[in-house]
Write a protein that holds these residues in place. Structure first.
Motif, PDB file in Angstrom:
ATOM      1  N   PRO A  36       0.820  -1.215   0.000  1.00  0.00           N
ATOM      2  CA  PRO A  36       0.000   0.000   0.000  1.00  0.00           C
ATOM      3  C   PRO A  36       0.859   1.272   0.000  1.00  0.00           C
ATOM      4  O   PRO A  36       1.864   1.353   0.709  1.00  0.00           O
ATOM      5  N   LEU A  37       0.430   2.235  -0.802  1.00  0.00           N
ATOM      6  CA  LEU A  37       1.201   3.469  -0.996  1.00  0.00           C
ATOM      7  C   LEU A  37       0.551   4.670  -0.331  1.00  0.00           C
ATOM      8  O   LEU A  37      -0.659   4.714  -0.119  1.00  0.00           O
ATOM      9  N   THR A  38       1.387   5.651  -0.083  1.00  0.00           N
ATOM     10  CA  THR A  38       0.947   7.011   0.199  1.00  0.00           C
ATOM     11  C   THR A  38       1.533   7.871  -0.906  1.00  0.00           C
ATOM     12  O   THR A  38       2.733   7.778  -1.205  1.00  0.00           O
ATOM     13  N   VAL A  39       0.685   8.688  -1.543  1.00  0.00           N
ATOM     14  CA  VAL A  39       1.094   9.514  -2.671  1.00  0.00           C
ATOM     15  C   VAL A  39       0.807  10.972  -2.330  1.00  0.00           C
ATOM     16  O   VAL A  39      -0.313  11.313  -1.931  1.00  0.00           O
ATOM     17  N   VAL A  40       1.822  11.814  -2.486  1.00  0.00           N
ATOM     18  CA  VAL A  40       1.728  13.238  -2.197  1.00  0.00           C
ATOM     19  C   VAL A  40       2.052  14.007  -3.467  1.00  0.00           C
ATOM     20  O   VAL A  40       3.016  13.674  -4.171  1.00  0.00           O
ATOM     21  N   VAL A  41       1.269  15.040  -3.758  1.00  0.00           N
ATOM     22  CA  VAL A  41       1.547  15.940  -4.872  1.00  0.00           C
ATOM     23  C   VAL A  41       1.704  17.349  -4.302  1.00  0.00           C
ATOM     24  O   VAL A  41       0.815  17.842  -3.597  1.00  0.00           O
ATOM     25  N   LEU A  42       2.847  17.967  -4.591  1.00  0.00           N
ATOM     26  CA  LEU A  42       3.132  19.334  -4.157  1.00  0.00           C
ATOM     27  C   LEU A  42       3.203  20.248  -5.369  1.00  0.00           C
ATOM     28  O   LEU A  42       3.615  19.815  -6.453  1.00  0.00           O
ATOM     29  N   ASP A  43       2.851  21.521  -5.182  1.00  0.00           N
ATOM     30  CA  ASP A  43       3.006  22.484  -6.267  1.00  0.00           C
ATOM     31  C   ASP A  43       4.459  22.973  -6.299  1.00  0.00           C
ATOM     32  O   ASP A  43       5.288  22.525  -5.495  1.00  0.00           O
ATOM     33  N   ALA A  44       4.766  23.881  -7.206  1.00  0.00           N
ATOM     34  CA  ALA A  44       6.148  24.328  -7.394  1.00  0.00           C
ATOM     35  C   ALA A  44       6.711  25.055  -6.173  1.00  0.00           C
ATOM     36  O   ALA A  44       7.925  25.137  -6.006  1.00  0.00           O
ATOM     37  N   ALA A  45       5.835  25.574  -5.319  1.00  0.00           N
ATOM     38  CA  ALA A  45       6.282  26.251  -4.105  1.00  0.00           C
ATOM     39  C   ALA A  45       6.399  25.295  -2.918  1.00  0.00           C
ATOM     40  O   ALA A  45       6.714  25.720  -1.810  1.00  0.00           O
ATOM     41  N   GLY A  46       6.152  24.010  -3.154  1.00  0.00           N
ATOM     42  CA  GLY A  46       6.263  23.022  -2.094  1.00  0.00           C
ATOM     43  C   GLY A  46       5.026  22.892  -1.231  1.00  0.00           C
ATOM     44  O   GLY A  46       5.054  22.239  -0.192  1.00  0.00           O
ATOM     45  N   HIS A  47       3.912  23.497  -1.672  1.00  0.00           N
ATOM     46  CA  HIS A  47       2.660  23.408  -0.924  1.00  0.00           C
ATOM     47  C   HIS A  47       1.886  22.164  -1.335  1.00  0.00           C
ATOM     48  O   HIS A  47       1.864  21.788  -2.506  1.00  0.00           O
ATOM     49  N   GLU A  81      -3.273   4.838   0.935  1.00  0.00           N
ATOM     50  CA  GLU A  81      -4.053   3.618   0.748  1.00  0.00           C
ATOM     51  C   GLU A  81      -4.280   2.915   2.082  1.00  0.00           C
ATOM     52  O   GLU A  81      -3.462   3.009   3.003  1.00  0.00           O
ATOM     53  N   ASP A  82      -5.388   2.192   2.146  1.00  0.00           N
ATOM     54  CA  ASP A  82      -5.651   1.352   3.310  1.00  0.00           C
ATOM     55  C   ASP A  82      -4.460   0.418   3.512  1.00  0.00           C
ATOM     56  O   ASP A  82      -3.958  -0.178   2.563  1.00  0.00           O
ATOM     57  N   GLY A  83      -3.991   0.342   4.728  1.00  0.00           N
ATOM     58  CA  GLY A  83      -2.885  -0.552   5.042  1.00  0.00           C
ATOM     59  C   GLY A  83      -1.509   0.086   4.956  1.00  0.00           C
ATOM     60  O   GLY A  83      -0.525  -0.524   5.365  1.00  0.00           O
ATOM     61  N   ALA A  84      -1.426   1.303   4.429  1.00  0.00           N
ATOM     62  CA  ALA A  84      -0.114   1.982   4.383  1.00  0.00           C
ATOM     63  C   ALA A  84       0.291   2.341   5.809  1.00  0.00           C
ATOM     64  O   ALA A  84      -0.533   2.784   6.609  1.00  0.00           O
ATOM     65  N   SER A  85       1.555   2.144   6.115  1.00  0.00           N
ATOM     66  CA  SER A  85       2.000   2.380   7.489  1.00  0.00           C
ATOM     67  C   SER A  85       1.995   3.870   7.830  1.00  0.00           C
ATOM     68  O   SER A  85       1.964   4.737   6.964  1.00  0.00           O
ATOM     69  N   MET A  86       2.037   4.130   9.094  1.00  0.00           N
ATOM     70  CA  MET A  86       1.796   5.450   9.657  1.00  0.00           C
ATOM     71  C   MET A  86       2.747   6.543   9.155  1.00  0.00           C
ATOM     72  O   MET A  86       2.309   7.652   8.878  1.00  0.00           O
ATOM     73  N   ILE A  87       4.009   6.267   9.013  1.00  0.00           N
ATOM     74  CA  ILE A  87       4.986   7.308   8.685  1.00  0.00           C
ATOM     75  C   ILE A  87       5.111   7.561   7.176  1.00  0.00           C
ATOM     76  O   ILE A  87       5.840   8.445   6.737  1.00  0.00           O
ATOM     77  N   VAL A 100       5.937  14.903  -7.185  1.00  0.00           N
ATOM     78  CA  VAL A 100       5.194  13.793  -6.595  1.00  0.00           C
ATOM     79  C   VAL A 100       6.161  13.034  -5.684  1.00  0.00           C
ATOM     80  O   VAL A 100       7.308  12.795  -6.054  1.00  0.00           O
ATOM     81  N   GLY A 101       5.677  12.660  -4.527  1.00  0.00           N
ATOM     82  CA  GLY A 101       6.427  11.802  -3.633  1.00  0.00           C
ATOM     83  C   GLY A 101       5.586  10.583  -3.303  1.00  0.00           C
ATOM     84  O   GLY A 101       4.392  10.719  -3.015  1.00  0.00           O
ATOM     85  N   ILE A 102       6.203   9.421  -3.382  1.00  0.00           N
ATOM     86  CA  ILE A 102       5.494   8.179  -3.078  1.00  0.00           C
ATOM     87  C   ILE A 102       6.327   7.351  -2.121  1.00  0.00           C
ATOM     88  O   ILE A 102       7.543   7.230  -2.277  1.00  0.00           O
ATOM     89  N   SER A 103       5.640   6.751  -1.156  1.00  0.00           N
ATOM     90  CA  SER A 103       6.280   5.844  -0.211  1.00  0.00           C
ATOM     91  C   SER A 103       5.338   4.685   0.065  1.00  0.00           C
ATOM     92  O   SER A 103       4.127   4.857   0.112  1.00  0.00           O
ATOM     93  N   GLY A 104       5.925   3.502   0.212  1.00  0.00           N
ATOM     94  CA  GLY A 104       5.118   2.339   0.555  1.00  0.00           C
ATOM     95  C   GLY A 104       5.771   1.032   0.161  1.00  0.00           C
ATOM     96  O   GLY A 104       5.635   0.030   0.832  1.00  0.00           O
ATOM     97  N   ASP A 105       6.476   1.050  -0.960  1.00  0.00           N
ATOM     98  CA  ASP A 105       7.133  -0.153  -1.452  1.00  0.00           C
ATOM     99  C   ASP A 105       8.623   0.187  -1.571  1.00  0.00           C
ATOM    100  O   ASP A 105       9.075   1.185  -1.004  1.00  0.00           O
TER     101      ASP A 105
END
Length: 143
Positions: free
Chosen positions: A27-38, A45-51, A116-121
């Motif tokens: 399970p992944l966590t996906v983050v999208v930031l704009d050019a200013a880092g916001h 996703e369900d099951g993605a770990s807390m951090i 885009v930043g992704i973590s999970g796998d």
């Protein structure tokens, strides 16, 4: 010039997650930031770990703030560890120098419009999903 709309950010996330399910990834966590880092959009996703949210954000934030992918920052960490340690300290831990943070660039003029930043796998697979999402939204992936 294209802009990073909420609709495009959500398409990036949906495509990245669909790619992960196709590859049977964790399970992944996906983050999208704009050019200013916001933060533009985030899904965990369900099951993605807390951090995972913090890791995904740090991958994207490091990429967008330095103008290079988190994969490139990983290379810097190997070649210049003192610089990377200082960068992580100066950014108050907001930089994660491992693959999975990919720049979003406008195809027409290569302008930086976010990350885009992704973590999970494993990091290489996280990056693969980020690229799929960025390309599906009509942008160029900066790795």
């Amino acid at each position: 010039m294209h802009i990073l709309t909420l609709e495009k950010a959500n398409l990036i996330i949906q495509t990245a997650i669909a790619k992960a399910r196709e590859l049977k990834m964790a399970p992944l966590t996906v983050v999208v930031l704009d050019a200013a880092g916001h933060l533009k959009a985030l899904q965990r996703e369900d099951g993605a770990s807390m951090i995972r949210q913090e890791i995904a954000t740090a991958k994207a934030w490091g990429a967008v703030s330095m103008g290079v992918s988190s994969r490139s920052l990983a290379g810097v960490a190997v070649q210049r560890p003192d610089f990377m340690n200082s960068l992580v300290t100066l950014s108050q831990g907001k930089v994660m120098p491992v693959p999975g943070g990919v720049l979003i660039r406008d195809k027409e003029n290569n302008q930086l419009i976010g990350a885009v930043g992704i973590s999970g796998d494993v990091s290489d697979q996280d990056e693969r999903c980020a690229i799929a999402g960025i390309e599906a939204a009509g942008f160029a992936a900066g790795v």
